[in-house]
Design an enzyme around this catalytic site. Structure first.
Site, PDB file in Angstrom:
ATOM      1  N   GLY A  32       0.862  -1.184   0.000  1.00 45.52           N
ATOM      2  CA  GLY A  32       0.000   0.000   0.000  1.00 45.52           C
ATOM      3  C   GLY A  32       0.896   1.231   0.000  1.00 45.52           C
ATOM      4  CD  GLU A 101      -3.820  -5.804  17.322  1.00 44.18           C
ATOM      5  OE1 GLU A 101      -3.911  -4.560  17.459  1.00 44.18           O
ATOM      6  OE2 GLU A 101      -4.630  -6.606  17.833  1.00 44.18           O
ATOM      7  CG  ASP A 146      -7.676   6.648   3.297  1.00 42.66           C
ATOM      8  OD1 ASP A 146      -6.663   6.006   2.931  1.00 42.66           O
ATOM      9  OD2 ASP A 146      -8.738   6.682   2.629  1.00 42.66           O
ATOM     10  CE  LYS A 148      -7.830   2.630   1.883  1.00 44.85           C
ATOM     11  NZ  LYS A 148      -7.060   2.973   0.677  1.00 44.85           N
ATOM     12  CG  ASN A 151      -7.113   2.088   5.587  1.00 49.09           C
ATOM     13  OD1 ASN A 151      -6.265   1.369   5.089  1.00 49.09           O
ATOM     14  ND2 ASN A 151      -7.256   3.365   5.260  1.00 49.09           N
ATOM     15  CG  ASP A 164      -2.923   3.342   5.805  1.00 54.92           C
ATOM     16  OD1 ASP A 164      -3.038   2.971   4.628  1.00 54.92           O
ATOM     17  OD2 ASP A 164      -2.201   4.300   6.156  1.00 54.92           O
ATOM     18  CB  THR A 184      -6.616  10.348  -3.534  1.00 52.40           C
ATOM     19  OG1 THR A 184      -5.660  11.128  -4.219  1.00 52.40           O
ATOM     20  CG2 THR A 184      -7.999  10.571  -4.126  1.00 52.40           C
TER      21      THR A 184
END
Ligand SMILES: COc1cc(C(=O)NC2CCN(C)CC2)ccc1Nc1cc2c(cn1)c(C)nn2-c1cc(Cl)cc(CCC(N)=O)c1
Length: 296
Positions: A32, A101, A146, A148, A151, A164, A184
């Site tokens: 990522g 983790e 972010d 989503k 994540n 993240d 983004t």
């Protein structure tokens, strides 16, 4: 010490100089941004972690270094049941390593892809944990920015762990509105697209998108191009097929997806919403990664 390197210059044995912990490199888990993620096994305790590895060659420009530092500083400061635990951060001559983790059941993204839609009790179960973690973040004046499905990690007990923090930021004061967001977000709010000030409400917008996607099987503003998606977000142009989900959750999604940030509920208000008075399973079996649960 085995210094064999694979093509990404990651030694098979990685040493944290601060704790002198030795990790052996395990399975590649995914990538990522600039990072590649591997299982890293502590050779003394045998415990397995998720190790994010970022080549230093990717961190040459000052703002890239600052972004990495910001992610570490914010994530290091967190301690919550539904947030990925941050264990350590160190570097060697080639890479930066973040020891995190491990969540063996991957993320809600994979569950969503396999199941398409999930039941309302499952949605209450997952979203309640996400909102608890966001109440904790917002109380510490941190915006994730972010949120989503990819994540929202899952451990073997099917508990949510938010990960993240690469786009996360700290709000200086309650009136502080962020003006920039370098990156983004997947579920991007209209005030971010329009480069107006933004704050905690962008995470509430993402919650609306997450609720919609889990229950209806696709994101609310999805189109075949980013430009068209941004246009729909700006116009607040989305449809909820009201016959497929309960009235309470239709109303909750509509409140989270209000165009004006100040019209949206806070995370605390989401937590108190009538939607969460419905049945919430105490636990979920790992079988929900593939098939809908049967509630006895
Ligand atoms: C055992 O735990 C995992 C397994 C897998 C997995 O099976 N990935 C397969 C590997 C083989 N390829 C072919 C398919 C995906 C994926 C993720 C696992 N766990 C896992 C992964 C984790 C974390 C915790 N736990 C954290 C924290 N950050 N990351 C992290 C970090 C990056 Cl940079 C990229 C990705 C992949 C994208 C994603 N959202 O899964 C993940």
């Amino acid at each position: 010490m085995d210094t064999a390197k694979d093509e990404f210059n990651i030694p098979n044995v990685i040493v944290d100089p601060r704790t002198r912990t030795q990790y052996s490199k395990g399975k590649f888990l995914g990538k990522g941004g600039f990072a590649r993620c591997y299982e890293l096994i502590d050779t003394t305790s045998g415990q397995t972690f998720a190790g994010k590895v970022v080549p230093k060659s990717m961190l040459v420009k000052p703002h890239q270094k600052e972004k990495m530092q910001q992610e570490v500083t914010i994530h290091q400061s967190l301690n919550h049941k539904h947030i990925v635990q941050f264990f350590s951060y160190f570097e060697d001559e080639n890479n930066v390593y973040i020891i995190l983790e491990l969540c063996r059941r991957r993320s809600l993204m994979e569950l969503h892809r396999r199941r398409k839609t999930v039941t309302e009790p499952e949605t209450r179960y997952f979203v309640k944990q996400i909102v608890e973690a966001c109440i904790y973040l917002h109380e510490k004046r941190i915006i994730h920015r972010d949120l989503k499905l990819g994540n929202l990690f899952l451990n073997d007990q099917m508990e949510i762990k938010i990960g993240d923090f690469g786009l996360a930021t700290r709000v200086e004061s309650e009136s502080d509105r962020k003006r920039t967001l370098c990156g983004t977000p997947n579920y991007i709010a209209p005030e971010v697209i329009n480069k107006k000030g933004h704050s905690y409400e962008v995470d509430v917008w993402s919650m609306g998108c997450i609720l919609y996607t889990l229950l209806l099987g696709k994101p609310p503003f999805e189109t075949s191009s980013l430009k068209d998606t941004y246009s729909k977000i700006r116009k607040n142009d989305y449809l909820i097929p009201e016959n497929r989900i309960s009235r309470e959750v239709v109303l909750l999604i509509q409140r989270c997806l209000r165009h004006e940030p100040y019209d949206r509920p806070t995370m605390q208000q989401i937590y108190m919403d009538p939607f969460f008075t419905g049945f919430i399973p105490a636990t979920l079996p790992t079988s929900v990664c593939t098939v809908a649960p049967r509630y006895s």
